[in-house]
Design an enzyme around this catalytic site. Structure first.
Site, PDB file in Angstrom:
ATOM      1  N   ARG A  46       0.992  -1.281  -0.035  1.00  0.00           N
ATOM      2  CA  ARG A  46      -0.097   0.073  -0.033  1.00  0.00           C
ATOM      3  C   ARG A  46       0.867   1.150   0.049  1.00  0.00           C
ATOM      4  O   ARG A  46       2.038   1.087   0.709  1.00  0.00           O
ATOM      5  CB  ARG A  46      -1.051  -0.252   1.453  1.00  0.00           C
ATOM      6  N   THR A 106      -9.434   0.458  -9.708  1.00  0.00           N
ATOM      7  CA  THR A 106      -8.716  -0.762  -8.890  1.00  0.00           C
ATOM      8  C   THR A 106      -8.962  -2.158 -10.006  1.00  0.00           C
ATOM      9  O   THR A 106      -9.664  -2.142 -10.905  1.00  0.00           O
ATOM     10  CB  THR A 106      -9.233  -1.380  -7.859  1.00  0.00           C
ATOM     11  N   THR A 131      -3.885  -1.270  -7.475  1.00  0.00           N
ATOM     12  CA  THR A 131      -4.744   0.175  -7.721  1.00  0.00           C
ATOM     13  C   THR A 131      -3.847   1.162  -7.834  1.00  0.00           C
ATOM     14  O   THR A 131      -2.805   1.404  -7.276  1.00  0.00           O
ATOM     15  CB  THR A 131      -5.879   0.170  -6.485  1.00  0.00           C
ATOM     16  N   ASP A 171      -7.801   8.397  -0.072  1.00  0.00           N
ATOM     17  CA  ASP A 171      -8.366   7.261   0.712  1.00  0.00           C
ATOM     18  C   ASP A 171      -8.435   7.656   2.280  1.00  0.00           C
ATOM     19  O   ASP A 171      -9.048   6.869   2.882  1.00  0.00           O
ATOM     20  CB  ASP A 171      -7.849   5.911   0.213  1.00  0.00           C
ATOM     21  N   GLY A 206     -13.790  -2.168  -7.393  1.00  0.00           N
ATOM     22  CA  GLY A 206     -14.849  -1.599  -6.877  1.00  0.00           C
ATOM     23  C   GLY A 206     -14.900  -0.746  -5.763  1.00  0.00           C
ATOM     24  O   GLY A 206     -15.947  -0.506  -5.040  1.00  0.00           O
ATOM     25  N   GLY A 207     -13.761  -0.056  -5.424  1.00  0.00           N
ATOM     26  CA  GLY A 207     -13.603   0.894  -4.014  1.00  0.00           C
ATOM     27  C   GLY A 207     -14.329   0.089  -2.867  1.00  0.00           C
ATOM     28  O   GLY A 207     -13.936  -0.786  -2.721  1.00  0.00           O
TER      29      GLY A 207
END
Length: 560
Positions: free
Chosen positions: A94, A380, A398, A420, A466-467
């Site tokens: 991440r 993503t 993503t 985010d 899809g978030g």
């Protein structure tokens, strides 16, 4: 939101519906959201590579052919089942906030959170990319082929590839923004218009950096010319100039994280822990559903979907209040999936009526927090690989929104992952778990998942784009596979369900949409909605692996 924002959000949800058929049982299988990436994974398996090699080749190839969704300018999370040890491992790639990031990063002059549409484009939203360090860690631990081999399909394609139908649609949607992003226009436009489907993209700069990383290793990404190119792109933009430094890039490391696993009926479900909220939220929902006979109710029962909807909204309430990067906040994962706690949450659910509201509970070990909604746009991608040795990899990757921050460095799209974070660091005087902090990783809904049977064998691996809806796309597939005995293909093709405001959202033009009146009789407010997804999965069959790709996407399956 203004009309353009609404249009953009709608299109972010609008993947084309293209039929995808599962492959027959195979000794090795790969599946992704783009056939060219799937072919790259197959190429690695045919060369004797592991699931890890195939997975990383797909990630690199998606950098080229699906820049609207993922790439080395972004980050990802991976689960890996090692057949030698019989254990599952997870690696966190991440993105991180720069060391200069402050809690008020996304607050306006009035001290209020900026609208997403204002914070999204430009340098301020770019996190330090993690996918290349992740790839190096994956290859070091489980790779069989030479590092450079993994890059060859992506390098070949970067020289010349066709715009896909879904990419063309996304280009049209971001076009109004690109007056401020000449590098993006130069790469993806023909004259005054975005390239249409079938047009050719030539990206020699991306081919060149991929060649350098393939030859010199991951440091070629995080130091030297490429690092400076990222800094220049984020600092020199006219939209929200950033503050990332060369030191931020050089310091980045992918992290091994403990998997989050829990039993569900006779199975064991495993996923990512923080900074992902995926496994925790999914396991919470499964734990709340376990006392109900979902198998007897069946997939076409309005009660089944009502129960899923109730569990969903209770679990998401906990997610918003308690989850964040565990290096910075005490995310109470053990408490959230504690069996006794989930039993108490499940007791709130009735088969015959809906709750009046859905509030966070008080799991063991939780610290005082305020529930606060974070932004997570529906971009993503996901891809899965299994090899003949029994290794399984499932990864979500993503750049966050469509084409990330809209910034390009060396031909790659840079992410906008920092949006985010929850924009407000405090709410009602209490700290927010997912607030911005230097070096922190924003909360994610990415949910790569592996399921084991009672004998400890992998039987299913899945994930989605899809978030925030990623969690629910994976959840419905798990219920379909584990409770309703569906094939992987049929499980991921099940209708999607989510929530918004005070309404339960059902995917329109599906059998679930046809149940809306019956579900509404259980007290739900129902809205038919576009809820597309990009799921990919593999499953074990008596004769070998079988893959599945979401019929709503352009994905496919290949194998050996």
């Amino acid at each position: 939101m203004n009309r353009f924002t609404l249009t953009l959000v709608a299109t972010l949800l609008a993947f084309p519906a293209i039929a995808a058929r599962p492959a027959p049982a195979l000794t090795g299988v790969v599946t992704s959201a783009d056939p060219r990436a799937t072919a790259a994974g197959q190429e690695m398996l045919r060369a004797g590579g592991s699931a890890a090699d195939a997975e990383m080749a797909m990630m690199l190839t998606l950098t080229v052919v699906e820049p609207q969704s993922s790439g080395i300018g972004g980050g990802g999370l991976i689960l890996y089942h090692d057949a030698k040890t019989g254990k599952v491992a997870t690696i966190d790639g991440r993105e991180t906030a720069p060391f200069a990031a402050r809690a008020d990063r996304f607050l306006g002059p009035d001290g209020k959170p900026l609208p997403f549409i204002q914070a999204w484009p430009g340098g301020l939203s770019v996190g330090v990319p993690g996918n290349v360090r992740l790839a190096a860690r994956v290859h070091q631990r489980w790779g069989k082929l030479p590092w450079a081999t993994l890059f060859q399909p992506a390098i070949r394609l970067a020289a010349s590839y066709e715009v896909s139908r879904s990419m063309a649609g996304r280009l049209r949607e971001v076009a109004p923004f690109w007056k401020d992003f000449p590098e993006a226009r130069a790469l993806f436009w023909d004259g005054d218009h975005p390239k249409p489907a079938g047009a050719i993209v030539h990206n020699p700069a991306l081919a060149a950096i991929l060649k350098r990383i393939a030859t010199e290793g991951p440091d070629a990404f995080y130091t030297g010319q490429n690092a400076q190119a990222i800094i220049d792109a984020t600092h020199k933009t006219t939209r929200n100039p950033g503050d990332m430094t060369l030191a931020d890039l050089a310091a980045y490391r992918a992290k091994d994280r403990p998997p989050v696993c829990a039993p569900y009926r006779q199975y064991r479900v495993c996923g990512m822990g923080p900074p992902s909220s995926g496994a925790t939220t999914i396991i919470q929902m499964l734990g709340m559903l376990e006392r109900f006979d979902m198998k007897k109710l069946g997939s076409h029962s309005p009660v089944s979907w009502h129960l899923i909807g109730e569990a969903m909204q209770l679990a998401y309430a906990d997610r918003e209040k308690y989850m964040g990067d565990s290096d910075f906040v005490a995310a109470p994962v053990k408490g959230l999936i504690d069996r006794k706690y989930l039993k108490s949450r499940s007791a709130l659910i009735s088969e015959t009526t809906s709750l009046p509201d859905y509030v966070a509970g008080n799991p063991p070990g939780a610290q005082p927090r305020t529930a606060a909604i974070s932004s997570e746009v529906h971009g993503t991608t996901h891809f899965v690989a299994a090899d003949a040795r029994g290794n399984v990899a499932t990864m979500t990757s993503t750049v966050e929104s469509l084409f990330g921050s809209q910034l390009i460095a060396n031909g790659m799209m840079l992410n906008n992952e920092l949006t985010d974070f929850t924009f407000a660091p405090t709410l009602k005087g209490a700290p927010v778990a997912n607030a911005v902090a230097p070096g922190k990783r924003p909360l994610s809904s990415m949910s790569p998942t592996i399921v084991y049977d009672a004998k400890g064998r992998v039987i299913f691996a899945v994930g989605s784009a899809g978030g925030k809806r990623i969690i629910m796309h994976v959840m419905k597939a798990l219920v379909g596979k584990l409770d309703w005995d569906l094939s992987a293909q049929d499980a991921i093709a099940l209708p999607n369900i989510y929530f918004g405001g005070s309404a339960l959202l059902l995917e329109k033009d599906t059998f679930l949409d046809g149940l809306r009146l019956e579900i509404s009789h259980l007290g739900e407010t129902i809205v038919s909605a576009d809820l597309p997804s990009k799921l990919n999965a593999i499953e074990r069959t008596p004769t070998g692996w079988r893959g599945a790709a979401d019929p709503r996407s352009e994905g496919n399956v290949l194998g050996e």
